[in-house]
Design a protein around this motif. Structure first.
Motif, PDB file in Angstrom:
ATOM      1  N   SER A   6      28.955  35.451  44.872  1.00 60.12           N
ATOM      2  CA  SER A   6      28.025  36.137  43.817  1.00 60.12           C
ATOM      3  C   SER A   6      28.194  35.377  42.834  1.00 60.12           C
ATOM      4  O   SER A   6      26.757  35.244  41.911  1.00 60.12           O
ATOM      5  N   VAL A   7      28.879  34.936  42.021  1.00 58.25           N
ATOM      6  CA  VAL A   7      28.908  33.880  40.758  1.00 58.25           C
ATOM      7  C   VAL A   7      28.215  32.988  41.029  1.00 58.25           C
ATOM      8  O   VAL A   7      27.334  32.460  40.126  1.00 58.25           O
ATOM      9  N   SER A   8      28.165  32.127  41.984  1.00 57.30           N
ATOM     10  CA  SER A   8      27.230  30.969  42.195  1.00 57.30           C
ATOM     11  C   SER A   8      26.085  31.257  42.296  1.00 57.30           C
ATOM     12  O   SER A   8      25.024  30.549  41.683  1.00 57.30           O
ATOM     13  N   GLY A  56      20.253  40.771  34.418  1.00 60.88           N
ATOM     14  CA  GLY A  56      20.875  41.749  34.958  1.00 60.88           C
ATOM     15  C   GLY A  56      22.238  42.051  34.035  1.00 60.88           C
ATOM     16  O   GLY A  56      22.432  41.182  33.309  1.00 60.88           O
ATOM     17  N   LEU A  57      22.738  43.123  34.360  1.00 61.92           N
ATOM     18  CA  LEU A  57      24.158  43.312  33.709  1.00 61.92           C
ATOM     19  C   LEU A  57      25.225  42.472  34.043  1.00 61.92           C
ATOM     20  O   LEU A  57      25.770  41.949  32.955  1.00 61.92           O
ATOM     21  N   SER A  58      25.410  41.809  35.031  1.00 60.91           N
ATOM     22  CA  SER A  58      26.363  40.932  35.252  1.00 60.91           C
ATOM     23  C   SER A  58      26.046  39.552  34.499  1.00 60.91           C
ATOM     24  O   SER A  58      26.754  38.805  34.064  1.00 60.91           O
ATOM     25  N   GLU A  59      24.594  39.272  34.681  1.00 59.85           N
ATOM     26  CA  GLU A  59      24.347  37.875  33.667  1.00 59.85           C
ATOM     27  C   GLU A  59      24.487  38.176  32.724  1.00 59.85           C
ATOM     28  O   GLU A  59      24.854  37.028  31.554  1.00 59.85           O
ATOM     29  N   TYR A  60      24.136  39.183  31.812  1.00 58.81           N
ATOM     30  CA  TYR A  60      24.265  39.517  30.434  1.00 58.81           C
ATOM     31  C   TYR A  60      25.919  39.351  30.184  1.00 58.81           C
ATOM     32  O   TYR A  60      26.291  38.658  28.929  1.00 58.81           O
ATOM     33  N   ARG A  61      26.648  40.112  31.053  1.00 57.16           N
ATOM     34  CA  ARG A  61      28.104  39.699  30.741  1.00 57.16           C
ATOM     35  C   ARG A  61      28.639  38.602  30.976  1.00 57.16           C
ATOM     36  O   ARG A  61      29.623  37.932  30.121  1.00 57.16           O
ATOM     37  N   ALA A  62      28.180  37.681  31.753  1.00 60.37           N
ATOM     38  CA  ALA A  62      28.291  36.290  32.011  1.00 60.37           C
ATOM     39  C   ALA A  62      27.946  35.368  30.728  1.00 60.37           C
ATOM     40  O   ALA A  62      28.824  34.907  30.220  1.00 60.37           O
ATOM     41  N   LEU A  63      26.924  35.632  30.168  1.00 59.69           N
ATOM     42  CA  LEU A  63      26.416  35.138  28.923  1.00 59.69           C
ATOM     43  C   LEU A  63      27.635  35.375  27.603  1.00 59.69           C
ATOM     44  O   LEU A  63      28.033  34.485  26.966  1.00 59.69           O
ATOM     45  N   ASP A  64      27.940  36.681  27.745  1.00 62.07           N
ATOM     46  CA  ASP A  64      28.711  36.908  26.554  1.00 62.07           C
ATOM     47  C   ASP A  64      30.131  36.493  26.816  1.00 62.07           C
ATOM     48  O   ASP A  64      30.624  36.122  25.790  1.00 62.07           O
ATOM     49  N   ILE A  65      30.656  36.434  28.121  1.00 56.92           N
ATOM     50  CA  ILE A  65      31.926  35.741  28.311  1.00 56.92           C
ATOM     51  C   ILE A  65      32.029  34.377  27.931  1.00 56.92           C
ATOM     52  O   ILE A  65      33.077  33.979  27.309  1.00 56.92           O
ATOM     53  N   LEU A  66      30.922  33.747  28.372  1.00 61.24           N
ATOM     54  CA  LEU A  66      30.765  32.265  28.043  1.00 61.24           C
ATOM     55  C   LEU A  66      30.875  32.158  26.500  1.00 61.24           C
ATOM     56  O   LEU A  66      31.286  31.163  25.937  1.00 61.24           O
ATOM     57  N   GLU A  82      37.143  31.136  36.962  1.00 59.06           N
ATOM     58  CA  GLU A  82      37.564  32.024  35.814  1.00 59.06           C
ATOM     59  C   GLU A  82      36.475  33.104  35.405  1.00 59.06           C
ATOM     60  O   GLU A  82      36.650  34.172  35.308  1.00 59.06           O
ATOM     61  N   LEU A  83      35.457  32.633  35.645  1.00 57.68           N
ATOM     62  CA  LEU A  83      34.167  33.426  35.338  1.00 57.68           C
ATOM     63  C   LEU A  83      34.141  34.358  36.309  1.00 57.68           C
ATOM     64  O   LEU A  83      33.819  35.739  36.034  1.00 57.68           O
ATOM     65  N   ALA A  84      34.248  34.255  37.748  1.00 55.04           N
ATOM     66  CA  ALA A  84      34.170  34.921  38.605  1.00 55.04           C
ATOM     67  C   ALA A  84      35.470  36.277  38.691  1.00 55.04           C
ATOM     68  O   ALA A  84      35.170  37.278  38.681  1.00 55.04           O
ATOM     69  N   ALA A  85      36.558  35.660  37.952  1.00 52.16           N
ATOM     70  CA  ALA A  85      37.682  36.460  37.920  1.00 52.16           C
ATOM     71  C   ALA A  85      37.328  37.595  36.434  1.00 52.16           C
ATOM     72  O   ALA A  85      37.723  38.801  36.632  1.00 52.16           O
ATOM     73  N   TYR A  86      36.896  36.968  35.468  1.00 52.71           N
ATOM     74  CA  TYR A  86      36.499  37.773  34.270  1.00 52.71           C
ATOM     75  C   TYR A  86      35.174  38.925  34.929  1.00 52.71           C
ATOM     76  O   TYR A  86      35.365  40.018  34.380  1.00 52.71           O
ATOM     77  N   LEU A  87      34.411  38.521  35.613  1.00 47.53           N
ATOM     78  CA  LEU A  87      33.441  39.417  36.054  1.00 47.53           C
ATOM     79  C   LEU A  87      33.641  40.427  37.310  1.00 47.53           C
ATOM     80  O   LEU A  87      33.164  41.247  37.543  1.00 47.53           O
ATOM     81  N   ARG A  88      35.131  39.947  37.948  1.00 46.20           N
ATOM     82  CA  ARG A  88      35.441  40.781  39.078  1.00 46.20           C
ATOM     83  C   ARG A  88      34.552  40.701  40.221  1.00 46.20           C
ATOM     84  O   ARG A  88      33.891  41.662  40.828  1.00 46.20           O
ATOM     85  N   LEU A  89      33.887  39.209  40.470  1.00 45.08           N
ATOM     86  CA  LEU A  89      32.902  39.169  41.493  1.00 45.08           C
ATOM     87  C   LEU A  89      33.329  38.316  42.414  1.00 45.08           C
ATOM     88  O   LEU A  89      34.278  37.283  41.869  1.00 45.08           O
ATOM     89  N   ASN A  90      32.758  37.963  43.539  1.00 47.36           N
ATOM     90  CA  ASN A  90      33.333  37.155  44.472  1.00 47.36           C
ATOM     91  C   ASN A  90      32.754  35.755  44.114  1.00 47.36           C
ATOM     92  O   ASN A  90      31.614  35.422  43.441  1.00 47.36           O
ATOM     93  N   GLN A  91      33.196  34.543  44.578  1.00 47.72           N
ATOM     94  CA  GLN A  91      32.922  33.161  44.408  1.00 47.72           C
ATOM     95  C   GLN A  91      31.271  33.097  44.775  1.00 47.72           C
ATOM     96  O   GLN A  91      30.620  32.372  43.891  1.00 47.72           O
ATOM     97  N   VAL A 103      26.461  55.013  32.572  1.00 47.19           N
ATOM     98  CA  VAL A 103      26.219  53.999  31.477  1.00 47.19           C
ATOM     99  C   VAL A 103      25.806  52.693  32.159  1.00 47.19           C
ATOM    100  O   VAL A 103      25.042  51.912  31.475  1.00 47.19           O
ATOM    101  N   GLU A 104      26.374  52.167  33.142  1.00 50.76           N
ATOM    102  CA  GLU A 104      26.159  50.830  33.644  1.00 50.76           C
ATOM    103  C   GLU A 104      24.842  50.778  34.158  1.00 50.76           C
ATOM    104  O   GLU A 104      24.089  49.777  33.864  1.00 50.76           O
ATOM    105  N   SER A 105      24.401  51.787  34.807  1.00 49.75           N
ATOM    106  CA  SER A 105      22.966  52.045  35.360  1.00 49.75           C
ATOM    107  C   SER A 105      22.116  51.874  34.139  1.00 49.75           C
ATOM    108  O   SER A 105      21.037  51.029  34.254  1.00 49.75           O
ATOM    109  N   GLU A 106      22.225  52.711  33.094  1.00 48.44           N
ATOM    110  CA  GLU A 106      21.292  52.332  31.851  1.00 48.44           C
ATOM    111  C   GLU A 106      21.245  51.282  31.223  1.00 48.44           C
ATOM    112  O   GLU A 106      20.423  50.705  30.845  1.00 48.44           O
ATOM    113  N   LEU A 107      22.600  50.596  31.076  1.00 47.56           N
ATOM    114  CA  LEU A 107      22.677  49.159  30.448  1.00 47.56           C
ATOM    115  C   LEU A 107      21.720  48.347  31.335  1.00 47.56           C
ATOM    116  O   LEU A 107      20.930  47.480  30.808  1.00 47.56           O
TER     117      LEU A 107
END
Length: 137
Positions: free
Chosen positions: A67-69, A34-44, A56-65, A19-23
């Motif tokens: 990668s989020v930067s 990218g999927l993480s970018e979409y999720r970041a916009l959605d979370i914001l 906080e964004l890093a924690a929501y996305l389960r990414l390290n600092q 599912v993640e690959s297709e999204l």
């Protein structure tokens, strides 16, 4: 011999990966996200004042600092977010959704939802979700 729990866990991992690959493919091809970018916009967009501290964004996305930067830098270059200093703590950095970011998110959401529905149906995700009481749309 594998347990039923292990079998179910592997099935869940398999469904999520597909599912993640297709999204990701749909979002990249149709919206340049990218999927993480979409999720970041959605979370914001869902956050108070459409902003979050980078941690906080890093924690929501389960990414390290790091990668989020890098991701936020890409979103900034595209005009989808801006960084802002925390008024109380100048070391704290926020990322803030811009009007262009909200417009891109709003444009991508219908494709995300239809791709999610199709991928869940194709890979058996609807059955898994139904077991948690979530109905198909």
């Amino acid at each position: 011999m594998a347990s039923k729990r292990s079998d179910a866990w592997l099935k869940l991992i398999h469904v999520v990966a597909h599912v993640e690959s297709e999204l990701g493919k749909v979002l990249q091809a149709r919206h340049g996200l990218g999927l993480s970018e979409y999720r970041a916009l959605d979370i914001l967009a869902r956050s108070e004042n459409s902003e979050l501290r980078m941690q906080e964004l890093a924690a929501y996305l389960r990414l390290n600092q790091s990668s989020v930067s890098r991701m936020v830098e890409r979103l900034e270059r595209a005009g989808l977010t801006v960084r802002d200093l925390c008024p109380d703590d100048k070391r704290g950095v926020y990322t803030v959704l811009t009007n262009d970011g909200r417009t891109r998110l709003d444009s991508a959401q219908p494709d995300y939802e239809s791709a999610l529905e199709a991928a869940l149906n194709e890979h058996g995700g609807q059955t898994l979700l139904a077991s948690y009481g979530v109905k198909a749309q």
